[in-house]
Design a protein around this motif. Structure first.
Motif, mmCIF file in Angstrom:
data_model
loop_
_atom_site.group_PDB
_atom_site.id
_atom_site.type_symbol
_atom_site.label_atom_id
_atom_site.label_comp_id
_atom_site.label_asym_id
_atom_site.label_seq_id
_atom_site.Cartn_x
_atom_site.Cartn_y
_atom_site.Cartn_z
ATOM 1 N N PRO A 19 0.834 -1.221 0.000
ATOM 2 C CA PRO A 19 0.000 0.000 0.000
ATOM 3 C C PRO A 19 0.857 1.254 0.000
ATOM 4 O O PRO A 19 1.973 1.262 0.539
ATOM 5 C CB PRO A 19 -0.796 -0.132 1.305
ATOM 6 N N LYS A 20 0.346 2.313 -0.568
ATOM 7 C CA LYS A 20 1.127 3.531 -0.733
ATOM 8 C C LYS A 20 1.551 4.149 0.592
ATOM 9 O O LYS A 20 2.643 4.701 0.704
ATOM 10 C CB LYS A 20 0.337 4.545 -1.553
ATOM 11 N N ILE A 21 0.682 4.100 1.589
ATOM 12 C CA ILE A 21 1.021 4.759 2.857
ATOM 13 C C ILE A 21 1.739 3.812 3.829
ATOM 14 O O ILE A 21 1.934 4.150 4.991
ATOM 15 C CB ILE A 21 -0.236 5.334 3.533
ATOM 16 N N CYS A 22 2.109 2.642 3.327
ATOM 17 C CA CYS A 22 2.850 1.679 4.144
ATOM 18 C C CYS A 22 4.238 1.471 3.548
ATOM 19 O O CYS A 22 4.544 1.955 2.454
ATOM 20 C CB CYS A 22 2.103 0.341 4.222
ATOM 21 N N LYS A 23 5.075 0.757 4.269
ATOM 22 C CA LYS A 23 6.416 0.441 3.796
ATOM 23 C C LYS A 23 6.623 -1.061 3.844
ATOM 24 O O LYS A 23 6.265 -1.719 4.827
ATOM 25 C CB LYS A 23 7.474 1.128 4.669
ATOM 26 N N CYS A 24 7.212 -1.594 2.777
ATOM 27 C CA CYS A 24 7.481 -3.028 2.696
ATOM 28 C C CYS A 24 8.947 -3.237 2.355
ATOM 29 O O CYS A 24 9.429 -2.749 1.321
ATOM 30 C CB CYS A 24 6.607 -3.694 1.642
ATOM 31 N N GLY A 25 9.651 -3.927 3.211
ATOM 32 C CA GLY A 25 11.066 -4.171 2.973
ATOM 33 C C GLY A 25 11.443 -5.581 3.359
ATOM 34 O O GLY A 25 10.676 -6.313 4.003
ATOM 35 N N LEU A 26 12.651 -5.971 2.956
ATOM 36 C CA LEU A 26 13.117 -7.324 3.260
ATOM 37 C C LEU A 26 13.313 -7.486 4.759
ATOM 38 O O LEU A 26 13.853 -6.618 5.438
ATOM 39 C CB LEU A 26 14.423 -7.607 2.534
ATOM 40 N N SER A 27 12.882 -8.627 5.283
ATOM 41 C CA SER A 27 13.057 -8.928 6.700
ATOM 42 C C SER A 27 14.484 -9.379 6.958
ATOM 43 O O SER A 27 15.066 -10.153 6.190
ATOM 44 C CB SER A 27 12.078 -10.029 7.133
ATOM 45 N N LYS A 28 15.085 -8.895 8.022
ATOM 46 C CA LYS A 28 16.456 -9.277 8.382
ATOM 47 C C LYS A 28 16.494 -10.562 9.209
ATOM 48 O O LYS A 28 17.560 -11.060 9.531
ATOM 49 C CB LYS A 28 17.112 -8.146 9.181
ATOM 50 N N GLN A 29 15.315 -11.081 9.562
ATOM 51 C CA GLN A 29 15.255 -12.242 10.440
ATOM 52 C C GLN A 29 15.464 -13.559 9.703
ATOM 53 O O GLN A 29 15.737 -14.580 10.326
ATOM 54 C CB GLN A 29 13.902 -12.278 11.164
ATOM 55 N N THR A 30 15.308 -13.559 8.383
ATOM 56 C CA THR A 30 15.426 -14.805 7.628
ATOM 57 C C THR A 30 16.409 -14.635 6.487
ATOM 58 O O THR A 30 16.692 -13.527 6.043
ATOM 59 C CB THR A 30 14.061 -15.229 7.050
ATOM 60 N N THR A 31 16.909 -15.753 6.001
ATOM 61 C CA THR A 31 17.839 -15.740 4.866
ATOM 62 C C THR A 31 17.083 -15.706 3.543
ATOM 63 O O THR A 31 17.658 -15.400 2.509
ATOM 64 C CB THR A 31 18.743 -16.986 4.911
ATOM 65 N N GLN A 32 15.786 -16.033 3.585
ATOM 66 C CA GLN A 32 14.984 -15.996 2.360
ATOM 67 C C GLN A 32 14.512 -14.569 2.108
ATOM 68 O O GLN A 32 14.675 -13.693 2.934
ATOM 69 C CB GLN A 32 13.787 -16.945 2.500
ATOM 70 N N HIS A 33 13.879 -14.374 0.934
ATOM 71 C CA HIS A 33 13.410 -13.042 0.551
ATOM 72 C C HIS A 33 12.019 -12.805 1.119
ATOM 73 O O HIS A 33 11.046 -12.651 0.380
ATOM 74 C CB HIS A 33 13.429 -12.885 -0.969
ATOM 75 N N ASN A 34 11.933 -12.792 2.453
ATOM 76 C CA ASN A 34 10.665 -12.524 3.127
ATOM 77 C C ASN A 34 10.558 -11.040 3.448
ATOM 78 O O ASN A 34 11.563 -10.342 3.605
ATOM 79 C CB ASN A 34 10.561 -13.355 4.404
#
Length: 702
Positions: free
Chosen positions: A27-42
């Motif tokens: 969503p435009k007013i949200c932010k989505c980034g890669l999680s640092k907790q996993t080695t996969q692209h979550n």
């Protein structure tokens, strides 16, 4: 080879396309980034209502591989299973719903999240009854819920609140900032895996506190409660506590640690900040055999004294003693009994990290410096805001293993004696000197060996003086591999030009030295020319006289051999030392012949003639200097004779022996220039110093 490159670029393009397609669902007013907790692209997707004027009243769709949703400070007054319809297909592991004004929550709201490990419902208006029913439907089993954050809910004690989680894998629960008093540990007795409990800031008192039923607790946070004494953990059967938080309580003493040390043998981290204690008692931590980290910050103004061996702990690795109003680590406070510098760290030899920021530390005092001598294993040192107005010499070399130092927020001016500051500190990697008064960095501020090893240098918020002297630092900044944090913010104090852009020309930097060199050269030539012309006949006469004296002396030396190795000038009050020490060591042991006036002068002859004659027969004149010597006219007369012979003949040597420091009131110009211009041997009662003393005399006479 070409095929491998094409395959590599194809894979990179494919991954980039996948990531971009996932981000497209954000969503435009949200932010989505890669999680640092996993080695996969979550992904971790965040919608923070504090960042926008309009609060969201529904949870939107997020990228397919989202594993964490942080939907906070929006508006979700009524939560049900339907509230999460857009994210039920996700394999969520973390769901953060704090600050959403939730006042009602249905029992089955979280039944779809079978992979959920963490849930945060803090800062809402959820009732204890709704929470109790909701907990029954949280995922359990091997991959079930593990952590619950329930802070700022203003709950009161309620029986059976966590019964719905019995036999689950919950390991941590946070219940801070409520009114859980009286507190009962049996509320959690069915949670066999519970190891961490935060019940800070709940107004819990000594009399309203019972931890029975929590035998597996390892981490307990009791900060901000109304404890007057440290709880008796032995009474509650707690023997596995590793982390204990007692900061900001009403403790007036920590003596009770002695009583309960038997059940705190696994304690590793102890936090005692913001207390109103008056003293740190002797050996108070010595029986905590596993203690690794001790934190004592912002102690109240009632704190006055650190007893001897207060920090005695062979296991302690990290110590933070950080005061807002500043404890006085000074010679004066040591004399007043506020602390004992000789014993403070004497039994803390395994310390690796030390933070003494916001105190007053007198590093000029040798006594205070030696306080740190036992800390040979220290790797990190913080001394921020200690009113340090100089870069301390010979202090950092006390810590040969040091990798990090921070002198941030002091009053350190420029220094050019880097070798004295950093000599021997070979492992230093990070230096923090932010917010000081460093206007200049010279090429001698840091040894070259240190600069080659540094990885980070922090000099932000210093006001640099952009003169030609700064050229070296500017050039080094441009070419070094060291990470100079915030170097683009370094600016000249007057022009506001960036330091990295400051580039004065050669003429600008050398015009003064060029002008002075030319001026001095012309002046010198004029003076020499005029003086040579005026004094030409006097120079010829002095040259003739000098040649005559040299010829006369050479003839004399060829005729007569020296009788004495040295003529000794001393005061009568120092004759005992001459007889017992000098004669014994130099004549009897070493075999040199000394001229001793009391022994070798010819009786009946004028004393002045004896001096001149025997000095003429000696290769060297030894002066036994003392305060008595400086006040004795005959001693000063013999010094004048020796200097006259040295000036005229050019071959007689004078060797001073400093028997004691000569007081300023007894120091005349002759002695001052002699000590300033000559090398001398100084007497000391230390055996090693005496060996050096006699070796110097022997080398001079050889």
């Amino acid at each position: 080879m070409m095929f491998r490159r094409l395959l590599f670029y194809h894979c990179i393009s494919l991954i980039s396309a996948v990531l971009n397609s996932n981000k497209g669902n954000c969503p435009k007013i949200c932010k989505c980034g890669l999680s640092k907790q996993t080695t996969q692209h979550n992904f971790i997707s965040t919608c923070n209502g504090k960042l926008h004027t309009t609060k969201m009243n529904f949870i939107p769709k997020f990228p397919p591989k989202t594993v964490e949703v942080i939907f906070i400070y929006n508006h979700l007054p009524n939560v049900s299973r339907n509230t999460f319809s857009n994210i039920t297909h996700l394999r969520l592991k973390n769901l953060d719903l704090q600050g959403n004004s939730i006042s009602a929550i249905q029992n089955d709201s979280f039944t779809s999240f079978i992979y959920l490990l963490k849930l945060d419902l803090s800062r809402n208006n959820i009732t204890e009854k709704d929470a109790m029913n909701c907990f029954k439907n949280l995922p359990k089993g091997i991959h079930g819920i593990q952590r619950l954050r329930l802070n700022h809910l203003l709950w009161h004690p309620v029986e059976g609140l966590f019964d719905g989680l019995n036999n689950s894998n919950v390991t941590r629960i946070e219940l801070s900032h409520s009114y859980l008093t009286p507190f009962e540990g049996r509320w959690f007795s069915g949670l066999r895996q519970l190891k961490s409990l935060d019940i800070s800031w709940n107004s819990i008192k000594d009399s309203d506190f019972n931890l029975t039923g929590l035998p597996n607790i390892q981490d307990i946070n009791l900060a901000g409660n109304w404890f007057n004494i440290i709880p008796d953990f032995c009474q509650f059967g707690l023997n596995n506590i590793a982390n204990l938080h007692m900061s900001d309580t009403k403790l007036y003493t920590i003596n009770h640690l002695r009583n309960y040390s038997s059940c705190l043998q696994n304690l590793k981290n102890l936090y005692l900040s913001g207390l109103s204690i008056r003293i740190i008692p002797t050996n108070i931590f010595s029986n905590l055999k596993s203690l690794k980290e001790l934190t004592m910050k912002q102690m109240s103004t009632q704190f006055k004294k650190i007893h001897k061996y207060a920090f005695n702990s062979s296991s302690l690795n990290i110590l933070t003693f950080w005061r807002a109003d500043g404890f006085l680590f000074t010679s004066k406070s040591a004399q007043q009994g506020m602390f004992d510098p000789d014993s403070l760290f004497d039994y803390s030899k395994n310390l690796k990290e030390l933070d003494l920021s916001n105190n007053k530390i007198d590093l000029i005092s040798n006594k205070i410096r030696l306080m740190f001598k036992p800390l040979k294993k220290l790797k990190k040192l913080w001394m921020e805001s200690i009113s340090l107005s100089y870069m301390p010499k010979y202090f950092l070399p006390l810590f040969p293993s040091l990798t990090f130092i921070s002198f941030e927020n002091n009053k350190i001016p420029p220094w050019n004696y880097g070798h004295s500051v950093f000599n021997g500190v070979r492992n230093l990697r990070i230096v923090n000197l932010k917010n000081n008064k460093i206007s200049m960095i010279y090429d001698t501020s840091f040894p070259l060996a240190l600069l080659n090893n540094l990885t980070s240098l922090k000099l932000m918020f210093n006001r640099f003086s952009c003169t030609c002297d700064l050229q070296w630092f500017r050039n080094w900044m441009k070419h070094t591999r060291v990470n100079i944090t915030g170097n683009n913010t370094y600016r000249c104090e007057t022009s506001k030009t960036k330091v990295v852009d400051y580039n004065p020309g050669f003429i600008e930097c050398h015009i003064l030295s060029i002008s002075l060199s030319i001026g001095f050269g012309v002046t010198f030539v004029l003076i020499v020319t005029i003086t040579g012309y005026i004094c030409r006949w006097r120079f010829r006469f002095q040259l003739y006289k000098l040649r005559s004296l040299r010829k006369q002396y050479n003839e004399l030396v060829n005729k007569d051999d020296f009788v004495y190795s040295a003529y000794v000038v001393y005061c009568y009050e120092d004759f005992t030392w001459v007889k017992r020490s000098l004669i014994h060591e130099i004549e009897e042991k070493q075999g040199y012949k000394l001229c001793i006036p009391h022994r070798d002068f010819e009786l009946g002859k004028v004393f002045a003639d004896n001096i001149v004659e025997h000095m003429h027969l000696s290769e060297t004149v030894i002066l036994v200097l003392s305060n008595n010597f400086a006040k004795n006219e005959w001693c000063l007369f013999q010094l004048a004779v020796a200097k006259n012979k040295l000036t005229k003949l050019g071959k007689l040597s004078i060797f001073p022996l400093l028997l004691e420091e000569i007081e300023f009131k007894n120091m005349n110009s002759a002695l001052y220039h002699l000590l300033k211009m000559s090398s001398y041997a100084a007497w000391d009662n230390d055996d090693n110093a005496q060996k050096l003393f006699w070796d110097q005399i022997r080398d001079r006479l050889s």
